[in-house]
Scaffold this motif. Structure first.
Motif, PDB file in Angstrom:
ATOM      1  N   GLY A  66       2.511  10.305  11.068  1.00  0.00           N
ATOM      2  CA  GLY A  66       3.100  10.876   9.822  1.00  0.00           C
ATOM      3  C   GLY A  66       2.297  10.829   8.752  1.00  0.00           C
ATOM      4  N   ILE A  67       1.161  10.041   8.792  1.00  0.00           N
ATOM      5  CA  ILE A  67       0.412   9.773   7.648  1.00  0.00           C
ATOM      6  C   ILE A  67      -1.086  10.249   7.795  1.00  0.00           C
ATOM      7  N   ASP A  68      -1.578  10.611   6.515  1.00  0.00           N
ATOM      8  CA  ASP A  68      -2.986  11.127   6.819  1.00  0.00           C
ATOM      9  C   ASP A  68      -3.907  10.028   5.855  1.00  0.00           C
ATOM     10  N   TRP A  69      -3.299   9.349   4.741  1.00  0.00           N
ATOM     11  CA  TRP A  69      -4.166   8.443   4.180  1.00  0.00           C
ATOM     12  C   TRP A  69      -3.527   7.192   4.236  1.00  0.00           C
ATOM     13  N   LEU A  70      -4.144   5.854   3.890  1.00  0.00           N
ATOM     14  CA  LEU A  70      -3.585   4.472   3.466  1.00  0.00           C
ATOM     15  C   LEU A  70      -4.053   4.219   2.234  1.00  0.00           C
ATOM     16  N   GLN A  71      -3.229   3.934   1.376  1.00  0.00           N
ATOM     17  CA  GLN A  71      -3.651   3.346   0.032  1.00  0.00           C
ATOM     18  C   GLN A  71      -3.292   2.024  -0.088  1.00  0.00           C
ATOM     19  N   LEU A  72      -4.141   1.123  -0.492  1.00  0.00           N
ATOM     20  CA  LEU A  72      -4.234  -0.271  -0.431  1.00  0.00           C
ATOM     21  C   LEU A  72      -3.908  -0.876  -2.069  1.00  0.00           C
ATOM     22  N   HIS A  73      -2.695  -1.179  -2.278  1.00  0.00           N
ATOM     23  CA  HIS A  73      -2.509  -1.527  -3.584  1.00  0.00           C
ATOM     24  C   HIS A  73      -2.136  -3.013  -3.983  1.00  0.00           C
ATOM     25  N   GLY A  74      -2.690  -3.629  -3.301  1.00  0.00           N
ATOM     26  CA  GLY A  74      -2.501  -5.099  -3.209  1.00  0.00           C
ATOM     27  C   GLY A  74      -3.774  -5.934  -3.615  1.00  0.00           C
ATOM     28  N   ASP A  75      -3.784  -7.124  -3.129  1.00  0.00           N
ATOM     29  CA  ASP A  75      -4.959  -8.095  -3.428  1.00  0.00           C
ATOM     30  C   ASP A  75      -6.149  -8.070  -2.180  1.00  0.00           C
ATOM     31  N   GLU A  76      -6.090  -6.709  -1.401  1.00  0.00           N
ATOM     32  CA  GLU A  76      -7.037  -6.612  -0.316  1.00  0.00           C
ATOM     33  C   GLU A  76      -8.619  -6.723  -0.841  1.00  0.00           C
ATOM     34  N   SER A  77      -9.164  -7.634  -0.151  1.00  0.00           N
ATOM     35  CA  SER A  77     -10.423  -7.718  -0.617  1.00  0.00           C
ATOM     36  C   SER A  77     -11.534  -6.747  -0.251  1.00  0.00           C
ATOM     37  N   GLU A  78     -12.785  -6.810  -0.784  1.00  0.00           N
ATOM     38  CA  GLU A  78     -13.635  -5.946  -0.654  1.00  0.00           C
ATOM     39  C   GLU A  78     -14.145  -5.718   1.018  1.00  0.00           C
ATOM     40  N   GLU A  79     -14.099  -6.983   1.644  1.00  0.00           N
ATOM     41  CA  GLU A  79     -14.564  -7.221   3.162  1.00  0.00           C
ATOM     42  C   GLU A  79     -13.332  -6.554   4.022  1.00  0.00           C
ATOM     43  N   THR A  80     -12.276  -6.790   3.708  1.00  0.00           N
ATOM     44  CA  THR A  80     -11.103  -6.000   4.217  1.00  0.00           C
ATOM     45  C   THR A  80     -11.016  -4.638   4.219  1.00  0.00           C
ATOM     46  N   VAL A  81     -11.130  -4.022   3.056  1.00  0.00           N
ATOM     47  CA  VAL A  81     -11.313  -2.750   2.872  1.00  0.00           C
ATOM     48  C   VAL A  81     -12.594  -1.938   3.888  1.00  0.00           C
ATOM     49  N   HIS A  82     -13.755  -2.636   3.430  1.00  0.00           N
ATOM     50  CA  HIS A  82     -15.023  -2.378   4.127  1.00  0.00           C
ATOM     51  C   HIS A  82     -14.380  -2.324   5.754  1.00  0.00           C
ATOM     52  N   SER A  83     -14.116  -3.375   6.192  1.00  0.00           N
ATOM     53  CA  SER A  83     -13.729  -3.467   7.797  1.00  0.00           C
ATOM     54  C   SER A  83     -12.804  -2.072   8.352  1.00  0.00           C
ATOM     55  N   TYR A  84     -11.676  -1.869   7.611  1.00  0.00           N
ATOM     56  CA  TYR A  84     -10.767  -0.740   7.724  1.00  0.00           C
ATOM     57  C   TYR A  84     -11.596   0.469   7.767  1.00  0.00           C
ATOM     58  N   LEU A  85     -12.711   0.804   6.707  1.00  0.00           N
ATOM     59  CA  LEU A  85     -13.316   1.889   6.737  1.00  0.00           C
ATOM     60  C   LEU A  85     -14.305   1.932   7.997  1.00  0.00           C
ATOM     61  N   ASN A  86     -14.818   0.995   8.409  1.00  0.00           N
ATOM     62  CA  ASN A  86     -15.864   0.906   9.682  1.00  0.00           C
ATOM     63  C   ASN A  86     -15.072   1.246  10.890  1.00  0.00           C
ATOM     64  N   LYS A  87     -13.821   0.979  10.996  1.00  0.00           N
ATOM     65  CA  LYS A  87     -12.845   1.317  11.994  1.00  0.00           C
ATOM     66  C   LYS A  87     -12.487   2.676  12.111  1.00  0.00           C
ATOM     67  N   GLY A  88     -13.057   3.582  10.869  1.00  0.00           N
ATOM     68  CA  GLY A  88     -12.538   5.025  10.874  1.00  0.00           C
ATOM     69  C   GLY A  88     -11.118   5.354  10.228  1.00  0.00           C
ATOM     70  N   TRP A  89     -10.667   4.307   9.736  1.00  0.00           N
ATOM     71  CA  TRP A  89      -9.271   4.541   9.057  1.00  0.00           C
ATOM     72  C   TRP A  89      -9.396   5.334   7.697  1.00  0.00           C
ATOM     73  N   PRO A  90      -8.766   6.224   7.575  1.00  0.00           N
ATOM     74  CA  PRO A  90      -8.624   6.838   6.107  1.00  0.00           C
ATOM     75  C   PRO A  90      -8.029   6.040   5.270  1.00  0.00           C
ATOM     76  N   VAL A  91      -8.676   5.065   4.388  1.00  0.00           N
ATOM     77  CA  VAL A  91      -7.893   4.148   3.524  1.00  0.00           C
ATOM     78  C   VAL A  91      -8.707   4.165   2.221  1.00  0.00           C
ATOM     79  N   PHE A  92      -8.172   4.099   1.264  1.00  0.00           N
ATOM     80  CA  PHE A  92      -8.798   3.856  -0.156  1.00  0.00           C
ATOM     81  C   PHE A  92      -8.049   2.805  -1.001  1.00  0.00           C
TER      82      PHE A  92
END
Length: 190
Positions: free
Chosen positions: A56-82
């Motif tokens: 049901g979702i195309d994108w994940l928007q992370l609006h909290g205290d997520e670190s640069e490393e966390t965002v990078h790891s999700y992107l490396n999994k191919g997850w559609p995250v910003f």
């Protein structure tokens, strides 16, 4: 009404919260009509995976205290995250640049809240991000409403704009006339 994307807030502490179970039937109905964005604050990897697997979702928007490393790891999994970041000055803009991803949402700085405050972001900082990072899609948020979104688009030239409180009749309840006016003003400013 012509929105290019719709955000669904999955953070339980938000006044705009809705559960995946309650939103999934209509999210699946609008598949292909607009992008469906799940908004999270400090989610677990399991929460994100469950939402992605729901269909049901195309994108994940992370609006909290997520670190640069966390965002990078999700992107490396191919997850559609910003990542969404509150920015109040030049140093915060420079810090935002370090986050991975082709898309970045810039919001007004709110030290104790995670977006949806109605405060306006400094558009000069937004315009600087658009100019300095030409390979990134910058989404502008923060204090936008039907009366100022056209000026914001002209001033910043973002890839997209994001609105929450600026089109509400009360917290969490959208005013469809304001939504239509907002979309019209944003699209006609381009």
């Amino acid at each position: 009404l012509g929105a290019d994307a719709i955000g669904v807030n999955f953070w339980p502490k938000s006044k705009r919260y809705i559960s995946l179970e309650d939103s999934l039937p209509w999210l699946k109905e609008i598949e292909g009509e607009c992008q469906r964005v799940a908004v999270f604050v400090n989610p677990s990897e399991e929460e994100l995976d469950r939402v992605l697997q729901s269909g049901g979702i195309d994108w994940l928007q992370l609006h909290g205290d997520e670190s640069e490393e966390t965002v990078h790891s999700y992107l490396n999994k191919g997850w559609p995250v910003f990542k969404a970041l509150g920015v109040k000055d030049e140093s915060m803009l420079q810090a935002a640049e370090r986050y991975s991803g082709a898309t970045l949402l810039l919001d007004a700085y709110a030290p104790v809240e995670y977006g949806g405050t109605g405060e306006t972001m400094d558009w000069q900082l937004g315009a600087r991000a658009v100019t300095d990072w030409p390979d990134r899609e910058i989404i502008l948020a923060g204090g936008l409403h039907p009366g100022n979104v056209g000026d914001a688009v002209k001033s910043v030239n973002p890839a997209a704009v994001d609105v929450a409180s600026g089109v509400e009749e009360s917290p969490g309840v959208k005013d469809l006339a304001k939504v239509a006016e907002f979309i019209n003003a944003a699209k006609n400013a381009e």
